[in-house]
Design an enzyme around this catalytic site. Sequence first.
Site, PDB file in Angstrom:
ATOM      1  N   HIS A   1       1.560   5.358  -1.643  1.00 29.01           N
ATOM      2  CA  HIS A   1       1.193   6.544  -2.423  1.00 29.01           C
ATOM      3  C   HIS A   1       2.465   7.156  -2.997  1.00 29.01           C
ATOM      4  O   HIS A   1       3.333   7.597  -2.234  1.00 29.01           O
ATOM      5  CB  HIS A   1       0.490   7.583  -1.544  1.00 29.01           C
ATOM      6  CG  HIS A   1      -0.795   7.087  -0.965  1.00 29.01           C
ATOM      7  ND1 HIS A   1      -2.016   7.273  -1.581  1.00 29.01           N
ATOM      8  CD2 HIS A   1      -1.054   6.383   0.166  1.00 29.01           C
ATOM      9  CE1 HIS A   1      -2.966   6.724  -0.841  1.00 29.01           C
ATOM     10  NE2 HIS A   1      -2.408   6.166   0.218  1.00 29.01           N
TER      11      HIS A   1
ATOM     12  N   HIS B   1     -10.612   1.048   1.832  1.00 33.69           N
ATOM     13  CA  HIS B   1     -10.365   2.043   2.886  1.00 33.69           C
ATOM     14  C   HIS B   1     -11.541   1.882   3.838  1.00 33.69           C
ATOM     15  O   HIS B   1     -12.648   2.305   3.532  1.00 33.69           O
ATOM     16  CB  HIS B   1     -10.292   3.467   2.338  1.00 33.69           C
ATOM     17  CG  HIS B   1     -10.009   4.460   3.424  1.00 33.69           C
ATOM     18  ND1 HIS B   1      -8.790   5.074   3.574  1.00 33.69           N
ATOM     19  CD2 HIS B   1     -10.775   4.894   4.457  1.00 33.69           C
ATOM     20  CE1 HIS B   1      -8.820   5.852   4.646  1.00 33.69           C
ATOM     21  NE2 HIS B   1     -10.020   5.770   5.193  1.00 33.69           N
TER      22      HIS B   1
ATOM     23  N   ASP C   1       1.383   2.615   3.529  1.00 35.44           N
ATOM     24  CA  ASP C   1       0.530   3.796   3.358  1.00 35.44           C
ATOM     25  C   ASP C   1       1.377   5.056   3.415  1.00 35.44           C
ATOM     26  O   ASP C   1       0.899   6.122   3.835  1.00 35.44           O
ATOM     27  CB  ASP C   1      -0.601   3.837   4.399  1.00 35.44           C
ATOM     28  CG  ASP C   1      -1.722   4.793   3.976  1.00 35.44           C
ATOM     29  OD1 ASP C   1      -1.762   5.191   2.797  1.00 35.44           O
ATOM     30  OD2 ASP C   1      -2.550   5.139   4.837  1.00 35.44           O
TER      31      ASP C   1
ATOM     32  N   HIS D   1      -4.706  -0.807   5.870  1.00 33.81           N
ATOM     33  CA  HIS D   1      -4.271  -0.039   7.050  1.00 33.81           C
ATOM     34  C   HIS D   1      -5.234  -0.176   8.242  1.00 33.81           C
ATOM     35  O   HIS D   1      -5.823   0.797   8.693  1.00 33.81           O
ATOM     36  CB  HIS D   1      -4.030   1.431   6.722  1.00 33.81           C
ATOM     37  CG  HIS D   1      -5.040   2.105   5.824  1.00 33.81           C
ATOM     38  ND1 HIS D   1      -6.380   2.063   6.057  1.00 33.81           N
ATOM     39  CD2 HIS D   1      -4.878   2.829   4.694  1.00 33.81           C
ATOM     40  CE1 HIS D   1      -7.004   2.750   5.116  1.00 33.81           C
ATOM     41  NE2 HIS D   1      -6.114   3.217   4.280  1.00 33.81           N
TER      42      HIS D   1
ATOM     43  N   LYS E   1      -9.210  -0.375  -5.729  1.00 29.40           N
ATOM     44  CA  LYS E   1      -9.293   0.281  -4.418  1.00 29.40           C
ATOM     45  C   LYS E   1     -10.664   0.917  -4.235  1.00 29.40           C
ATOM     46  O   LYS E   1     -11.129   1.647  -5.109  1.00 29.40           O
ATOM     47  CB  LYS E   1      -8.200   1.339  -4.315  1.00 29.40           C
ATOM     48  CG  LYS E   1      -8.200   2.141  -3.010  1.00 29.40           C
ATOM     49  CD  LYS E   1      -7.694   1.320  -1.844  1.00 29.40           C
ATOM     50  CE  LYS E   1      -7.850   2.062  -0.512  1.00 29.40           C
ATOM     51  NZ  LYS E   1      -6.791   3.023  -0.258  1.00 29.40           N
TER      52      LYS E   1
ATOM     53  N   HIS F   1       0.878  -1.187   0.000  1.00 24.24           N
ATOM     54  CA  HIS F   1       0.000   0.000   0.000  1.00 24.24           C
ATOM     55  C   HIS F   1       0.907   1.226   0.000  1.00 24.24           C
ATOM     56  O   HIS F   1       1.483   1.575   1.036  1.00 24.24           O
ATOM     57  CB  HIS F   1      -0.909  -0.006   1.234  1.00 24.24           C
ATOM     58  CG  HIS F   1      -1.887   1.125   1.275  1.00 24.24           C
ATOM     59  ND1 HIS F   1      -3.233   0.943   1.544  1.00 24.24           N
ATOM     60  CD2 HIS F   1      -1.737   2.466   1.092  1.00 24.24           C
ATOM     61  CE1 HIS F   1      -3.853   2.099   1.520  1.00 24.24           C
ATOM     62  NE2 HIS F   1      -2.962   3.045   1.247  1.00 24.24           N
TER      63      HIS F   1
HETATM   64  O1  DOR Z   1      -3.417   9.191   5.807  1.00 26.91           O
HETATM   65  C1  DOR Z   1      -3.813   8.919   4.682  1.00 26.91           C
HETATM   66  N1  DOR Z   1      -3.275   9.518   3.595  1.00 26.91           N
HETATM   67  N2  DOR Z   1      -4.790   8.057   4.554  1.00 26.91           N
HETATM   68  C2  DOR Z   1      -5.361   7.816   3.366  1.00 26.91           C
HETATM   69  O2  DOR Z   1      -6.268   7.059   3.321  1.00 26.91           O
HETATM   70  C3  DOR Z   1      -4.943   8.561   2.167  1.00 26.91           C
HETATM   71  C4  DOR Z   1      -3.581   9.039   2.299  1.00 26.91           C
HETATM   72  C5  DOR Z   1      -3.225  10.064   1.245  1.00 26.91           C
HETATM   73  O3  DOR Z   1      -3.475   9.833   0.064  1.00 26.91           O
HETATM   74  O4  DOR Z   1      -2.704  11.108   1.606  1.00 26.91           O
HETATM   75 ZN    ZN Z   2      -3.434   5.020   1.578  1.00 25.84          ZN
END
Ligand code: DOR
Ligand code: ZN
Length: 347
Positions: free
Chosen positions: A16, A136, A246, A174, A99, A14
């Site tokens: 970003h 989520h 995450d 998460h 997702k 997971h």
């Molecule tokens: O803390 C988070 N940041 N939780 C999420 O679900 C998305 C993520 C983000 O994309 O910044």
């Molecule tokens: Zn995330």
Amino acid sequence: MTTSVTIRRPDDWHLHLRDGAMLQAVASFSGHFGRAIIMPNLVPPVVTGAQAAAYRDRIQAALPGKVTLRPLMTLYLTEATDPADVVAAHAQGIISAVKLYPAGATTNSASGVRDFDKVRPVLDAMAEAGIPLLFHGEVTDPSVDIFDREAVFIDRVLDPIRRATPGLRVVMEHITTSDGVDYVLGNESIGATITTHHLIINRNHILAGGIRPHYYCLPVAKRETHRLALRKAATSGDGRFFLGTDSAPHPDRAKESACGCAGCFTAPNTMSILAQVFEEEGALEQLEAFTSLNGAAFYGIAPNEDRIRLVRRDTPAEYPTHIPAGDETVTVFDPGFPLYWHVEDPA
Ligand code: DOR
Ligand code: ZN
């Protein structure tokens, strides 16, 4: 005392990576992972197979030549998602999963799902094709306390969806509560990712003695009993639990604001932190299962062939406190203690 541990190269289930200047800035910090499931919550979101393939190419172009990280792409489920496009993108090897963001639950989730019945045909097609659905897991009902949103989601949304679409492979992303851990333990064919930061911080770290925006993420960290349940699950060796950092970079300007956004940037120091957590729990022998074996098994792919080594030294490993990203800076997650475990890559 154990001072080194050699494990298969870890995967991040997971992650970003964002796009543009932020992607360029952060991509290499995930370089010691073998594969990473890439979140699709860009602006606009990655909703079609063609967009996922184009995003994959941008990620690959952003990775320095020596980095072999393989991005595993996901689609962002909307109420307009075409089941045939999802199935085709999976069959062509473009995507590994889909997702589901409840609309309004978190960063860039406005295009997510409001009415879960509307996505039933996509979920049925995914069950048929064996495509995992990554949740989520938080309700967005404003009357539900933010600290209860995960537990309520399990009862109101997750469990009904799993009953309505038997055979759907799901990952609870998460998880942050003992409710999440217990739900996973009560169900055989389910997976759950656990982040690095939820093993370290509880809600006091965010709120006691001053508000710390760089510890704010979603789902928000809960009380200490939940953190301890997550540590027990992660270090248990149970194949249903695996690492999803995450890692979610945001410009400091957006975090240190009157309405700061959610996300902790943990990619750079995650493996050093995890080695320390597993050592503290007396479970270093389970680190490889959590970071390098369980997730691959869930996704039906072989673990990475090569290995990294973690070595405990007398002097702490050094990580940047901030990194530059275009005209912005991004703060690296601070676990609040020195990190004596150093990553040696290759082993
Ligand atoms: O803390 C988070 N940041 N939780 C999420 O679900 C998305 C993520 C983000 O994309 O910044
Ligand atoms: Zn995330």
